[in-house]
Design an enzyme around this catalytic site. Structure first.
Site, PDB file in Angstrom:
ATOM      1  N   ASN A 245       0.265  -0.979   5.353  1.00  0.00           N
ATOM      2  CA  ASN A 245       1.158  -0.221   6.248  1.00  0.00           C
ATOM      3  C   ASN A 245       0.488  -0.297   7.610  1.00  0.00           C
ATOM      4  OD1 ASN A 245       3.212   1.983   4.740  1.00  0.00           O
ATOM      5  ND2 ASN A 245       1.476   1.376   3.481  1.00  0.00           N
TER       6      ASN A 245
ATOM      7  N   GLU B 264       0.846  -1.213   0.000  1.00  0.00           N
ATOM      8  CA  GLU B 264       0.000   0.000   0.000  1.00  0.00           C
ATOM      9  C   GLU B 264       0.876   1.257   0.000  1.00  0.00           C
ATOM     10  OE1 GLU B 264      -1.598   0.746   3.926  1.00  0.00           O
ATOM     11  OE2 GLU B 264      -3.336   1.833   3.138  1.00  0.00           O
TER      12      GLU B 264
ATOM     13  N   ASN C 215      -6.902   6.372  -1.697  1.00  0.00           N
ATOM     14  CA  ASN C 215      -5.819   5.436  -1.398  1.00  0.00           C
ATOM     15  C   ASN C 215      -6.037   4.262  -2.362  1.00  0.00           C
ATOM     16  OD1 ASN C 215      -4.108   3.500  -0.328  1.00  0.00           O
ATOM     17  ND2 ASN C 215      -4.556   4.030   1.798  1.00  0.00           N
TER      18      ASN C 215
HETATM   19  N1  CDT Z   1      -2.974   1.483   6.532  1.00  0.00           N
HETATM   20  C1  CDT Z   1      -3.900   0.903   7.300  1.00  0.00           C
HETATM   21  O1  CDT Z   1      -5.036   0.729   6.896  1.00  0.00           O
HETATM   22  N2  CDT Z   1      -3.502   0.556   8.550  1.00  0.00           N
HETATM   23  C2  CDT Z   1      -4.413   0.043   9.504  1.00  0.00           C
HETATM   24  C3  CDT Z   1      -4.004   0.485  10.862  1.00  0.00           C
HETATM   25  C4  CDT Z   1      -5.098   0.353  11.809  1.00  0.00           C
HETATM   26  S1  CDT Z   1      -4.836   1.276  13.227  1.00  0.00           S
HETATM   27  C5  CDT Z   1      -5.415   2.816  12.825  1.00  0.00           C
HETATM   28  C6  CDT Z   1      -4.542  -1.473   9.491  1.00  0.00           C
HETATM   29  O2  CDT Z   1      -5.666  -1.962   9.594  1.00  0.00           O
HETATM   30  O3  CDT Z   1      -3.550  -2.181   9.450  1.00  0.00           O
END
Ligand code: CDT
Length: 310
Positions: free
Chosen positions: A193, A46, A106
């Site tokens: 990420n 991502e 995104n």
């Molecule tokens: N990039 C992304 O979607 N990261 C989220 C972090 C969650 S905590 C706000 C994930 O679900 O891995």
């Protein structure tokens, strides 16, 4: 057998100061490795052209827009497309998309072997928050910088298989896999990420986060009899650790390839036979025979939980 040699191209950290050109060089190095390994398809993470910028609070829209791509391919990514085309390798990667009419998504794209973009997905489940949050150990401002995707969860025929995409937080939602499962998906590719720690809960560290990450991808694979490839951008970006744990999961939910613990640029490879999906799709998860949609209305009629009265 319908085999696709899949390369999962995990990226190590990208610092705020790193240029897109430098990142694309790293991606090309992984693509060269993938060529040597006989890969047909390479999956990158991502938002993989820059650091994970939603951790930074910005008010100036010009500053925000600098993290976005106005076209794809563009000057920075053209060499990646050229190498992929030359090698005959299909690729998928995520980036921040700014549309001609000023919308921010995104986004992930998928190409065919000739480097043509044949699929685009815009992230639906945006985690985090939209305003600066003083209660958190660090910010996660995806809700500030992106609008929810408007393309749903389509699938495409590519490399003689049915493929779909989702992005990071989407992998935690069973509806995502099922909507693609209902279109016969055989391979779901996704990048992520994921911060290694929870900004709001001290006892949620990398071990629990890795467990959750694998749990959802294994379940999504098994319950829809599909391959799932989940690829991380990992390691410490400007002091902020991101989870590794890139995996390839087979349609029985087994992890068949896994990145090492180093959280660096790394290619994982597996020869994936799309025909392995057939058994699950025609037996226990033969949706046409076994689903009972008369009992599933709540799924689409209601967002939050509604508990019974006491
Ligand atoms: N990039 C992304 O979607 N990261 C989220 C972090 C969650 S905590 C706000 C994930 O679900 O891995």
């Amino acid at each position: 057998m319908r085999t696709i040699v899949i390369g999962g191209a995990q990226l190590g950290p990208i610092q705020k100061a790193d240029s897109r050109e430098a990142v694309v060089e790293r991606m090309i190095a992984l693509l060269d490795q993938a060529k040597g390994a006989g890969c047909d398809l390479v999956v990158f993470p991502e938002l993989c052209l820059t650091t994970f910028f939603p951790r930074w609070y910005m008010e100036d829209q010009v500053e925000v827009n600098a993290w976005f791509e106005r076209e794809m391919p563009n000057v920075a990514t053209a060499p990646l497309f050229a190498v992929a085309r030359e090698a005959g390798i299909a690729i998928s990667f995520g980036y921040a998309e700014l549309t001609p009419d000023g919308r921010h998504f995104n986004t992930s794209i998928m190409t065919d072997r000739a480097g043509n973009i044949i699929g685009k997905y815009r992230k639906v489940h945006l985690p985090g928050h939209s305003e600066y949050d003083t209660e958190r150990a660090f910010q996660h401002l995806e809700k500030r910088y992106f609008e929810p995707g408007d393309l749903g969860f389509p699938v495409w025929r590519n490399l003689d298989a049915i493929m779909g995409m989702c992005i990071c937080n989407d992998r935690r939602w069973p509806e995502v896999y099922r909507v693609m499962g209902l279109q016969g998906v055989e391979l779901i590719i996704l990048g992520y990420n994921t911060p290694s720690v929870n900004s709001q809960m001290v006892d949620e560290g990398p071990e629990k986060r890795l467990y959750h990450s694998e749990l959802v991808m294994k379940a999504g694979a098994y319950q829809n009899a599909t391959w799932v490839v989940g690829i991380a951008k990992a390691g410490v970006e400007d002091g902020h650790p991101l989870l590794g744990g890139s995996i390839i999961v087979d349609p029985n939910g087994y992890v068949v390839a896994r990145a090492a613990e180093e959280e660096e640029d790394e290619l994982i490879v597996h020869v994936c036979d799309m025909d392995v999906c057939t058994f699950g799709k025609t037996t226990i998860f033969d949706f046409a025979r076994h689903r009972r949609i008369e009992h599933y209305q709540r799924i689409c009629a209601q967002t939050g939980a509604e508990v019974p009265e006491r």
